[in-house]
Design a protein around this motif. Structure first.
Motif, PDB file in Angstrom:
ATOM      1  N   UNK A 127      15.270  44.701  46.625  1.00  0.00           N
ATOM      2  CA  UNK A 127      15.286  45.117  48.034  1.00  0.00           C
ATOM      3  C   UNK A 127      16.036  46.431  48.214  1.00  0.00           C
ATOM      4  N   UNK A 128      16.934  46.747  47.293  1.00  0.00           N
ATOM      5  CA  UNK A 128      17.675  48.009  47.365  1.00  0.00           C
ATOM      6  C   UNK A 128      16.753  49.189  47.070  1.00  0.00           C
ATOM      7  N   UNK A 129      15.814  49.011  46.152  1.00  0.00           N
ATOM      8  CA  UNK A 129      14.965  50.115  45.699  1.00  0.00           C
ATOM      9  C   UNK A 129      13.572  50.108  46.325  1.00  0.00           C
ATOM     10  N   UNK A 130      13.242  49.081  47.102  1.00  0.00           N
ATOM     11  CA  UNK A 130      11.905  48.998  47.704  1.00  0.00           C
ATOM     12  C   UNK A 130      12.021  48.806  49.214  1.00  0.00           C
ATOM     13  N   UNK A 131      11.288  49.633  49.947  1.00  0.00           N
ATOM     14  CA  UNK A 131      11.313  49.514  51.398  1.00  0.00           C
ATOM     15  C   UNK A 131      10.416  48.386  51.886  1.00  0.00           C
ATOM     16  N   UNK A 132       9.360  48.113  51.155  1.00  0.00           N
ATOM     17  CA  UNK A 132       8.446  47.038  51.528  1.00  0.00           C
ATOM     18  C   UNK A 132       9.092  45.697  51.163  1.00  0.00           C
ATOM     19  N   UNK A 133       9.506  44.951  52.171  1.00  0.00           N
ATOM     20  CA  UNK A 133      10.219  43.701  51.930  1.00  0.00           C
ATOM     21  C   UNK A 133       9.350  42.667  51.225  1.00  0.00           C
ATOM     22  N   UNK A 134       8.048  42.649  51.565  1.00  0.00           N
ATOM     23  CA  UNK A 134       7.159  41.669  50.946  1.00  0.00           C
ATOM     24  C   UNK A 134       6.986  41.955  49.450  1.00  0.00           C
ATOM     25  N   UNK A 135       6.789  43.255  49.110  1.00  0.00           N
ATOM     26  CA  UNK A 135       6.668  43.626  47.703  1.00  0.00           C
ATOM     27  C   UNK A 135       7.977  43.351  46.955  1.00  0.00           C
ATOM     28  N   UNK A 136       9.095  43.666  47.607  1.00  0.00           N
ATOM     29  CA  UNK A 136      10.404  43.399  47.000  1.00  0.00           C
ATOM     30  C   UNK A 136      10.601  41.906  46.771  1.00  0.00           C
ATOM     31  N   UNK A 137      10.073  41.094  47.697  1.00  0.00           N
ATOM     32  CA  UNK A 137      10.169  39.639  47.533  1.00  0.00           C
ATOM     33  C   UNK A 137       9.438  39.185  46.277  1.00  0.00           C
ATOM     34  N   UNK A 138       8.236  39.731  46.060  1.00  0.00           N
ATOM     35  CA  UNK A 138       7.464  39.349  44.878  1.00  0.00           C
ATOM     36  C   UNK A 138       8.200  39.739  43.592  1.00  0.00           C
ATOM     37  N   UNK A 139       8.763  40.951  43.594  1.00  0.00           N
ATOM     38  CA  UNK A 139       9.507  41.399  42.409  1.00  0.00           C
ATOM     39  C   UNK A 139      10.764  40.543  42.217  1.00  0.00           C
ATOM     40  N   UNK A 140      11.431  40.253  43.323  1.00  0.00           N
ATOM     41  CA  UNK A 140      12.644  39.430  43.250  1.00  0.00           C
ATOM     42  C   UNK A 140      12.333  38.040  42.717  1.00  0.00           C
ATOM     43  N   UNK A 141      11.220  37.468  43.175  1.00  0.00           N
ATOM     44  CA  UNK A 141      10.818  36.136  42.698  1.00  0.00           C
ATOM     45  C   UNK A 141      10.552  36.173  41.196  1.00  0.00           C
ATOM     46  N   UNK A 142       9.847  37.213  40.735  1.00  0.00           N
ATOM     47  CA  UNK A 142       9.516  37.311  39.305  1.00  0.00           C
ATOM     48  C   UNK A 142      10.771  37.492  38.462  1.00  0.00           C
ATOM     49  N   UNK A 143      11.635  38.426  38.876  1.00  0.00           N
ATOM     50  CA  UNK A 143      12.846  38.707  38.090  1.00  0.00           C
ATOM     51  C   UNK A 143      13.791  37.518  38.097  1.00  0.00           C
ATOM     52  N   UNK A 144      13.999  36.942  39.286  1.00  0.00           N
ATOM     53  CA  UNK A 144      14.931  35.815  39.388  1.00  0.00           C
ATOM     54  C   UNK A 144      14.391  34.586  38.673  1.00  0.00           C
ATOM     55  N   UNK A 145      13.088  34.367  38.751  1.00  0.00           N
ATOM     56  CA  UNK A 145      12.495  33.224  38.048  1.00  0.00           C
ATOM     57  C   UNK A 145      12.698  33.346  36.544  1.00  0.00           C
ATOM     58  N   UNK A 146      12.467  34.547  36.025  1.00  0.00           N
ATOM     59  CA  UNK A 146      12.685  34.766  34.603  1.00  0.00           C
ATOM     60  C   UNK A 146      14.156  34.564  34.234  1.00  0.00           C
ATOM     61  N   UNK A 147      15.045  35.064  35.091  1.00  0.00           N
ATOM     62  CA  UNK A 147      16.480  34.901  34.839  1.00  0.00           C
ATOM     63  C   UNK A 147      16.887  33.439  34.889  1.00  0.00           C
ATOM     64  N   UNK A 148      16.342  32.696  35.859  1.00  0.00           N
ATOM     65  CA  UNK A 148      16.651  31.272  35.956  1.00  0.00           C
ATOM     66  C   UNK A 148      16.175  30.506  34.726  1.00  0.00           C
ATOM     67  N   UNK A 149      15.011  30.882  34.226  1.00  0.00           N
ATOM     68  CA  UNK A 149      14.502  30.230  33.017  1.00  0.00           C
ATOM     69  C   UNK A 149      15.413  30.507  31.822  1.00  0.00           C
TER      70      UNK A 149
END
Length: 251
Positions: free
Chosen positions: A183-205
């Motif tokens: 969200x810091x590097x992306x203005x589009x909140x929806x796109x940032x959400x998708x990236x956040x979900x992918x990165x956080x999911x991988x980190x959680x795994x």
């Protein structure tokens, strides 16, 4: 021609050395436990909050709200770890004072307790009497023995409270940064959400797998999936609540 005995004498002597036995034990269990506590909450709580705020469609709101929660959460978690460690120290001191009083006032009862503790291992009173006599000669060691073998309490490190506070707080902060960075590097909140979900999911795994490897190596894969599902459930619930509240309010 040299005889068999001559050839045998000329052979270099073989030196037999005992095999060194080294035991490897994990001695940082408390620090790892604090890291797990901090990272677990740091990866799930800010992730869920960011997912919920992203439904508003403005990345700045997510960053501001997430940063405020990240700082306050890290401080709160650190204080919680500090108070828990201080409580452990105070509990040990209280139990030790009680044990010192019992050793002084009821030595025979304490001797009987030693026998009760060690009898299941095939040691009777006659066998234990030299041990009991040795402990009675040093009341401090007597109390140490009872604290460890009767109450299963070890003397906590006085620095434990601060170490625990810093470890949990920093782990929470580091874990919480991961879902907020998109969200810091992306203005589009929806796109940032998708990236956040992918990165956080991988980190959680990865985090769930490593955590389970330390606790239960055979269930590492199951632990990784379980950690991911918990984070996904928290994020989905937060996103749904924030998403549906505006429509109800506008109605």
């Amino acid at each position: 021609m040299p005889s068999f005995l001559d050839r045998l004498r000329r052979r270099p002597s073989i030196e037999y050395r005992p095999i060194e036995h080294t035991e490897e034990h994990f001695e940082s269990a408390e620090v790892v436990r604090d890291i797990i506590i901090g990272l677990s909450d740091g990866l799930t709580v800010p992730f869920a909050l960011a997912a919920g705020l992203s439904s508003l469609g403005i990345s700045k709101i997510v960053v501001y709200g997430g940063a405020a929660e990240l700082v306050s959460g890290a401080i709160s978690m650190g204080l919680g770890g500090y108070l828990a460690a201080r409580s452990e120290i105070e509990h040990y001191k209280t139990e030790r004072m009680r044990e010192e009083r019992e050793v002084e006032e009821c030595p025979q009862d304490e001797e009987d307790e030693i026998v009760e503790i060690l009898e299941p291992y095939g040691l009777d009173r006659q066998t234990l009497q030299p041990l009991i006599d040795q402990l009675k000669s040093d009341p401090e060691k007597f109390v140490d023995f009872m604290m460890k073998f009767e109450l299963n309490l070890e003397c906590p490190d006085p620095r434990r409270s601060w170490i625990s506070a810093l470890t949990i707080g920093l782990s929470y902060f580091v874990g919480g940064l991961i879902p907020l960075l998109p969200y810091v590097f992306m203005e589009d909140a929806l796109l940032a959400l998708y990236v956040s979900v992918a990165v956080t999911s991988l980190t959680l795994l990865i985090f769930g797998y490593i955590k389970s490897r330390l606790v239960n190596p055979k269930g590492a894969v199951k632990g990784a999936i379980q950690t991911l599902l918990i984070g996904a459930l928290a994020a989905g619930a937060s996103y749904g609540i924030v998403y549906f509240l505006p429509s109800e309010h506008s109605a």
